[in-house]
Design a protein around this motif. Sequence first.
Motif, PDB file in Angstrom:
ATOM      1  N   ARG A  34       0.806  -1.230   0.000  1.00 55.52           N
ATOM      2  CA  ARG A  34       0.000   0.000   0.000  1.00 55.52           C
ATOM      3  C   ARG A  34       0.833   1.272   0.000  1.00 55.52           C
ATOM      4  N   ALA A  53      -5.068   3.275  -2.234  1.00 53.71           N
ATOM      5  CA  ALA A  53      -6.334   2.797  -1.690  1.00 53.71           C
ATOM      6  C   ALA A  53      -7.370   2.836  -2.806  1.00 53.71           C
ATOM      7  N   ALA A  54      -8.449   2.112  -2.614  1.00 50.83           N
ATOM      8  CA  ALA A  54      -9.500   2.038  -3.637  1.00 50.83           C
ATOM      9  C   ALA A  54     -10.235   3.361  -3.785  1.00 50.83           C
ATOM     10  N   ASP A  55     -10.470   4.048  -2.651  1.00 49.05           N
ATOM     11  CA  ASP A  55     -11.204   5.312  -2.687  1.00 49.05           C
ATOM     12  C   ASP A  55     -10.896   6.099  -1.415  1.00 49.05           C
ATOM     13  N   GLU A  58     -11.662   4.367   1.962  1.00 53.28           N
ATOM     14  CA  GLU A  58     -10.663   3.386   2.382  1.00 53.28           C
ATOM     15  C   GLU A  58      -9.385   4.077   2.845  1.00 53.28           C
ATOM     16  N   SER A  61      -9.929   5.387   6.273  1.00 57.67           N
ATOM     17  CA  SER A  61      -9.979   4.274   7.216  1.00 57.67           C
ATOM     18  C   SER A  61      -8.577   3.794   7.568  1.00 57.67           C
ATOM     19  N   ILE A  62      -7.721   3.667   6.569  1.00 58.46           N
ATOM     20  CA  ILE A  62      -6.343   3.236   6.803  1.00 58.46           C
ATOM     21  C   ILE A  62      -5.585   4.291   7.612  1.00 58.46           C
TER      22      ILE A  62
END
Length: 84
Positions: A34, A53-55, A58, A61-62
Amino acid sequence: MNRYLVMVMRRPHFDPAVVQAHKDFLEGLRAGGRLEMTGPFGDKSGGAYLMRAADMGEALSIAHQDPAHTSGGWDITVYEWDAR
């Protein structure tokens, strides 16, 4: 996957003991594929890292799992970044 620039700025009351946990967190992101780049600012006011990240959801969140954030000692800002 999109790129997200995470700005991590130290607050006056940050706990230096959290720095190693933050570095360990970043190494976990790197091991998971990542993390692209990371580093402190020369004036020691904070640093930044570039992750995938996908969006935005996300990415947030990370980033909000980062001990720098969970400790309350740093301000974390996440930007979607069209880096080239």
